[in-house]
Scaffold this motif. Structure first.
Motif, PDB file in Angstrom:
ATOM      1  N   ASN A 126       0.837  -1.197   0.000  1.00 41.29           N
ATOM      2  CA  ASN A 126       0.000   0.000   0.000  1.00 41.29           C
ATOM      3  C   ASN A 126       0.873   1.249   0.000  1.00 41.29           C
ATOM      4  O   ASN A 126       1.988   1.231   0.505  1.00 41.29           O
ATOM      5  CB  ASN A 126      -0.913   0.009   1.234  1.00 41.29           C
ATOM      6  N   GLU A 178      -1.415   7.703  -0.337  1.00 42.95           N
ATOM      7  CA  GLU A 178      -2.795   7.440  -0.749  1.00 42.95           C
ATOM      8  C   GLU A 178      -3.682   7.113   0.448  1.00 42.95           C
ATOM      9  O   GLU A 178      -4.830   7.563   0.509  1.00 42.95           O
ATOM     10  CB  GLU A 178      -2.823   6.306  -1.769  1.00 42.95           C
ATOM     11  N   ARG A 185      -7.057   9.151   1.197  1.00 40.36           N
ATOM     12  CA  ARG A 185      -8.324   8.400   1.103  1.00 40.36           C
ATOM     13  C   ARG A 185      -9.060   8.329   2.432  1.00 40.36           C
ATOM     14  O   ARG A 185     -10.293   8.339   2.465  1.00 40.36           O
ATOM     15  CB  ARG A 185      -8.067   6.969   0.618  1.00 40.36           C
ATOM     16  N   GLU A 186      -8.296   8.253   3.525  1.00 44.92           N
ATOM     17  CA  GLU A 186      -8.924   8.119   4.847  1.00 44.92           C
ATOM     18  C   GLU A 186      -9.188   9.460   5.530  1.00 44.92           C
ATOM     19  O   GLU A 186      -9.685   9.501   6.644  1.00 44.92           O
ATOM     20  CB  GLU A 186      -8.069   7.217   5.740  1.00 44.92           C
ATOM     21  N   TYR A 212      -5.288  12.774  -6.011  1.00 44.03           N
ATOM     22  CA  TYR A 212      -5.380  13.066  -4.579  1.00 44.03           C
ATOM     23  C   TYR A 212      -6.507  14.059  -4.296  1.00 44.03           C
ATOM     24  O   TYR A 212      -7.216  13.934  -3.301  1.00 44.03           O
ATOM     25  CB  TYR A 212      -4.057  13.614  -4.042  1.00 44.03           C
ATOM     26  N   TRP A 221      -9.775  12.085  -4.480  1.00 49.45           N
ATOM     27  CA  TRP A 221      -9.945  11.212  -3.310  1.00 49.45           C
ATOM     28  C   TRP A 221     -10.238  12.013  -2.042  1.00 49.45           C
ATOM     29  O   TRP A 221     -11.002  11.581  -1.190  1.00 49.45           O
ATOM     30  CB  TRP A 221      -8.710  10.352  -3.096  1.00 49.45           C
ATOM     31  N   SER A 222      -9.630  13.187  -1.936  1.00 52.94           N
ATOM     32  CA  SER A 222      -9.859  14.038  -0.766  1.00 52.94           C
ATOM     33  C   SER A 222     -11.310  14.526  -0.735  1.00 52.94           C
ATOM     34  O   SER A 222     -11.935  14.558   0.331  1.00 52.94           O
ATOM     35  CB  SER A 222      -8.898  15.230  -0.766  1.00 52.94           C
ATOM     36  N   LYS A 279     -13.839  12.986  -1.947  1.00 54.33           N
ATOM     37  CA  LYS A 279     -14.649  11.825  -1.541  1.00 54.33           C
ATOM     38  C   LYS A 279     -14.562  11.619  -0.026  1.00 54.33           C
ATOM     39  O   LYS A 279     -15.586  11.383   0.635  1.00 54.33           O
ATOM     40  CB  LYS A 279     -14.180  10.569  -2.281  1.00 54.33           C
ATOM     41  N   ALA A 280     -13.370  11.725   0.554  1.00 53.02           N
ATOM     42  CA  ALA A 280     -13.200  11.580   2.004  1.00 53.02           C
ATOM     43  C   ALA A 280     -13.996  12.657   2.734  1.00 53.02           C
ATOM     44  O   ALA A 280     -14.647  12.385   3.757  1.00 53.02           O
ATOM     45  CB  ALA A 280     -11.724  11.653   2.379  1.00 53.02           C
ATOM     46  N   LYS A 331     -14.856  11.263   6.423  1.00 56.66           N
ATOM     47  CA  LYS A 331     -13.834  10.330   6.914  1.00 56.66           C
ATOM     48  C   LYS A 331     -12.714  11.077   7.613  1.00 56.66           C
ATOM     49  O   LYS A 331     -12.404  12.214   7.270  1.00 56.66           O
ATOM     50  CB  LYS A 331     -13.253   9.512   5.758  1.00 56.66           C
TER      51      LYS A 331
END
Length: 155
Positions: free
Chosen positions: A108, A112, A116-117, A134, A137-138, A140-141, A146
């Motif tokens: 991993n 990322e 993602r988290e 990035y 994904w940010s 989406k988080a 998240k």
């Protein structure tokens, strides 16, 4: 073209940086992960700027910095053998820290995971090829509340 360095994790600095030892030469150096920025853990000029820009008290930003740091450390172990992948024309930041994508022994990529988290945000002051991903994904988080986004809307 990419450059790869096999390393051993020695200690953690903050939510987006660590000290590592090059596996063969045993030389220690500081790593700053490409494309991500975690909140600061100390009162400093960056905290003052973030406090004004985000309208979030420094004390809360520092608390978020510690949450990010704890999450960062929970994904790796001191002594773990990892690979740092660097973009050829982007090896160091203005402070002389080695930049790269940290690939854990699990395969991993730590950069990322942090994005993602929701424990780091995209950092565009230093270009990296994965920055557009990035940002996606940010978002989406943030939408999914998240990580640090469960506490604040921005950091």
């Amino acid at each position: 073209m990419e450059r790869k360095i096999i390393l051993k994790i020695k200690r953690f600095v903050d939510g987006d940086g660590l000290i590592a030892e090059e596996f063969h030469s045993k030389k220690e150096f500081e790593i700053r992960l490409y494309g991500i920025d975690a909140p600061e853990m100390n009162y400093c000029s960056k905290i003052k700027k973030d406090e004004k820009k985000l309208n979030i008290p420094a004390a809360l930003l520092i608390k978020l910095g510690y949450k990010s740091f704890e999450f960062f450390k929970s994904n790796m172990q001191i002594g773990e053998i990892c690979t740092l992948v660097q973009e050829e024309n982007n090896l160091f930041d203005k402070y002389g820290r080695t930049l790269g994508y940290l690939i854990l022994s699990s395969g991993n990529v730590m950069n990322e995971i942090m994005i993602r988290e929701g424990y780091a945000k995209p950092y565009s002051n230093v270009f990296c090829k994965k920055l557009p991903m990035y940002k996606e994904w940010s978002l989406k988080a943030k939408t999914d509340k998240k990580g640090l986004f469960a506490i604040v809307d921005s950091f």
